[in-house]
Design an enzyme around this catalytic site. Structure first.
Site, mmCIF file in Angstrom:
data_model
loop_
_atom_site.group_PDB
_atom_site.id
_atom_site.type_symbol
_atom_site.label_atom_id
_atom_site.label_comp_id
_atom_site.label_asym_id
_atom_site.label_seq_id
_atom_site.Cartn_x
_atom_site.Cartn_y
_atom_site.Cartn_z
ATOM 1 N N ASP A 8 0.868 -1.168 0.000
ATOM 2 C CA ASP A 8 0.000 0.000 0.000
ATOM 3 C C ASP A 8 0.912 1.228 0.000
ATOM 4 O O ASP A 8 2.141 1.104 -0.107
ATOM 5 C CB ASP A 8 -0.994 -0.040 1.165
ATOM 6 C CG ASP A 8 -0.365 0.154 2.532
ATOM 7 O OD1 ASP A 8 0.872 0.332 2.636
ATOM 8 O OD2 ASP A 8 -1.118 0.127 3.528
ATOM 9 N N HIS A 9 0.327 2.399 0.106
ATOM 10 C CA HIS A 9 1.115 3.633 0.052
ATOM 11 C C HIS A 9 2.158 3.706 1.173
ATOM 12 O O HIS A 9 3.244 4.223 0.975
ATOM 13 C CB HIS A 9 0.195 4.858 0.084
ATOM 14 C CG HIS A 9 -0.766 4.842 1.227
ATOM 15 N ND1 HIS A 9 -1.886 4.036 1.243
ATOM 16 C CD2 HIS A 9 -0.779 5.510 2.394
ATOM 17 C CE1 HIS A 9 -2.545 4.212 2.370
ATOM 18 N NE2 HIS A 9 -1.887 5.103 3.095
ATOM 19 N N CYS A 65 2.720 -3.249 4.201
ATOM 20 C CA CYS A 65 1.861 -2.115 4.569
ATOM 21 C C CYS A 65 2.529 -1.433 5.755
ATOM 22 O O CYS A 65 3.675 -1.745 6.074
ATOM 23 C CB CYS A 65 0.416 -2.554 4.844
ATOM 24 S SG CYS A 65 0.127 -3.490 6.348
ATOM 25 N N GLY A 66 1.866 -0.507 6.387
ATOM 26 C CA GLY A 66 2.482 0.246 7.478
ATOM 27 C C GLY A 66 2.969 -0.634 8.611
ATOM 28 O O GLY A 66 4.145 -0.643 8.957
ATOM 29 N N VAL A 69 0.110 -5.749 9.809
ATOM 30 C CA VAL A 69 -1.014 -6.462 10.410
ATOM 31 C C VAL A 69 -2.207 -6.529 9.461
ATOM 32 O O VAL A 69 -2.756 -7.604 9.207
ATOM 33 C CB VAL A 69 -1.413 -5.831 11.757
ATOM 34 C CG1 VAL A 69 -2.677 -6.478 12.300
ATOM 35 C CG2 VAL A 69 -0.272 -5.947 12.761
ATOM 36 N N HIS A 98 7.946 -25.101 8.287
ATOM 37 C CA HIS A 98 6.954 -25.839 9.069
ATOM 38 C C HIS A 98 5.519 -25.620 8.607
ATOM 39 O O HIS A 98 4.685 -26.518 8.747
ATOM 40 C CB HIS A 98 7.046 -25.459 10.549
ATOM 41 C CG HIS A 98 8.315 -25.897 11.194
ATOM 42 N ND1 HIS A 98 8.487 -25.883 12.557
ATOM 43 C CD2 HIS A 98 9.488 -26.356 10.681
ATOM 44 C CE1 HIS A 98 9.701 -26.310 12.865
ATOM 45 N NE2 HIS A 98 10.329 -26.592 11.736
ATOM 46 N N ARG A 109 6.662 0.552 8.579
ATOM 47 C CA ARG A 109 6.852 1.528 9.652
ATOM 48 C C ARG A 109 7.426 0.881 10.909
ATOM 49 O O ARG A 109 7.596 1.548 11.922
ATOM 50 C CB ARG A 109 5.526 2.216 9.962
ATOM 51 C CG ARG A 109 5.034 3.060 8.807
ATOM 52 C CD ARG A 109 3.695 3.687 9.096
ATOM 53 N NE ARG A 109 3.281 4.541 7.989
ATOM 54 C CZ ARG A 109 2.022 4.819 7.702
ATOM 55 N NH1 ARG A 109 1.037 4.315 8.433
ATOM 56 N NH2 ARG A 109 1.729 5.604 6.681
ATOM 57 N N ARG A 133 4.811 -34.485 10.563
ATOM 58 C CA ARG A 133 4.073 -33.625 11.490
ATOM 59 C C ARG A 133 3.667 -32.311 10.844
ATOM 60 O O ARG A 133 2.592 -31.796 11.115
ATOM 61 C CB ARG A 133 4.882 -33.388 12.769
ATOM 62 C CG ARG A 133 6.158 -32.598 12.539
ATOM 63 C CD ARG A 133 7.035 -32.575 13.795
ATOM 64 N NE ARG A 133 8.334 -32.049 13.441
ATOM 65 C CZ ARG A 133 8.919 -31.036 14.065
ATOM 66 N NH1 ARG A 133 8.332 -30.462 15.090
ATOM 67 N NH2 ARG A 133 10.091 -30.626 13.675
#
Length: 153
Positions: A8-9, A65-66, A69, A98, A109, A133
């Site tokens: 993004d920006h 992105c910033g 998240v 894994h 950021r 596993r």
């Protein structure tokens, strides 16, 4: 490896610095945008990378992105996408080894350029181990995705 990258920006400047590094290591880079500092919504950006992976056009993706998240949350809404927000090298390789992580998410950021470059290199160098596993756990993730699809309105 063919790699999609998008930001993004808030992640635009970091993306522009990562692309030449990827190419210097022999990777083919698909720059999916954004191509300016004009505001763009991170769910759209996450969708660009997720669709490129799911279509088979690229093997892996890098999202920026910033904070990382929002892009991580959005990318993981796509069945078959396993996006991980990583700000350390252990997670960047372990997530692939894994969990068969196919999207690395970075917070522009939150981390600096040198760490970002190291994380991307580590992520792309890692390979899924195919240990029993890990295969079993990946199968459980896929079963969760199937359950969501079956129960969708």
């Amino acid at each position: 490896m063919i790699v999609a990258i998008a930001a993004d920006h808030a992640g635009f400047a970091l993306k522009q610095k990562i692309i030449p590094d990827l190419r210097s290591y022999g990777h083919e880079v698909k720059d999916l945008g954004t191509h300016s500092l004009e505001p763009v919504d991170y769910p759209d950006v996450a969708g660009w990378v997720a669709r490129a992976i799911l279509s088979g056009a690229v093997e892996r993706g890098v999202l920026i992105c910033g904070s990382g998240v929002g892009a991580s949350v959005a990318a993981n809404k796509f069945a078959g996408i396993r996006a991980g927000l990583c700000h350390d090298t252990y997670s960047a390789h372990q997530g692939v080894e894994h969990d068969d992580m196919n999207v690395l998410v970075l917070g522009a950021r939150v981390i600096g350029l040198e760490l970002a470059l190291e994380l991307v290199r580590t992520f792309l160098a890692a390979r899924f181990t195919h240990e029993e596993r890990h295969e079993r756990r990946l199968g459980k993730i896929k079963a969760l995705e199937d359950e969501v699809r079956r129960n969708a309105p």
